[in-house]
Scaffold this active site. Structure first.
Site, short mmCIF file in Angstrom:
data_model
loop_
_atom_site.label_atom_id
_atom_site.label_comp_id
_atom_site.label_asym_id
_atom_site.label_seq_id
_atom_site.Cartn_x
_atom_site.Cartn_y
_atom_site.Cartn_z
CB CYS A 52 30.14 -37.92 -7.77
SG CYS A 52 30.82 -38.87 -9.11
CD GLU B 210 23.67 -40.40 -7.06
OE1 GLU B 210 23.93 -40.11 -5.87
OE2 GLU B 210 24.51 -40.37 -7.96
#
Length: 176
Positions: free
Chosen positions: A69, A118
């Site tokens: 990520c 996010e």
């Protein structure tokens, strides 16, 4: 420059760029919505690569997550940032990555007090090679079948990063 002082791109709920902030500032409560990516690497037999995040991670340390990520810098193409993080975290040369969806989520880390908020681009690519994980980033790696992972996520959700189930759902929806 530490990763926490690097800039991320703030976004609106529809993904339009809306300024920038440091990684540290974006992840302080209540969190600021920013662009991120999650990469799934898929072996020829259908298993996906998981990593256990290193103990030094500032958010969700020692939780299991997808291959890698991260956050593109302001204006940086998501695939470029993903390829860089695959190399940095796992020693992997990026395979062709396909964006299969976007997953917007918010999660508080009870251990650090930090917040993930996010606009997460989900990227998937084939991989059948060696993994040379950087121990400063990754505690452990494992290849797992998606059905087995779905079962583990139901039985032991606190062992996994809070975004992992949504990333898997985005992948499965795109494949359906």
């Amino acid at each position: 420059m530490s990763r926490e002082s690097q800039l991320v791109e703030l976004v609106t709920p529809d993904g339009a760029a809306d300024g920038s902030a440091t990684v540290d500032a974006a992840h302080r409560a209540p969190g600021r919505l920013h662009r991120a990516f999650s990469v799934l690497l898929v072996a020829p037999d259908g298993r996906i690569l998981l990593q256990q995040r290193a103990a030094a991670k500032t958010r969700f340390a020692l939780r299991w997550a997808n291959a890698c990520c991260g956050h593109p810098g302001p204006g940086e193409p998501v695939a470029t940032a993903a390829a860089r993080r695959l190399s940095e975290e796992l020693g992997v040369s990026a395979p062709p990555l396909q964006e299969v969806g976007v997953y917007l989520y918010q999660a508080d880390d009870p251990d650090s007090g930090r917040v993930e908020f996010e606009f997460d681009h989900v990227l998937v690519g084939p991989y059948d090679g060696d993994v040379r994980a950087d121990p400063a980033e990754v505690a452990e790696v494992e290849w797992v079948h998606p059905d087995e992972l779905a079962d583990r996520l139901k039985r032991f959700p606190d062992f996994y990063a809070p975004w992992l189930a949504g990333v898997l759902d985005a992948w499965r929806s795109a494949a359906a």
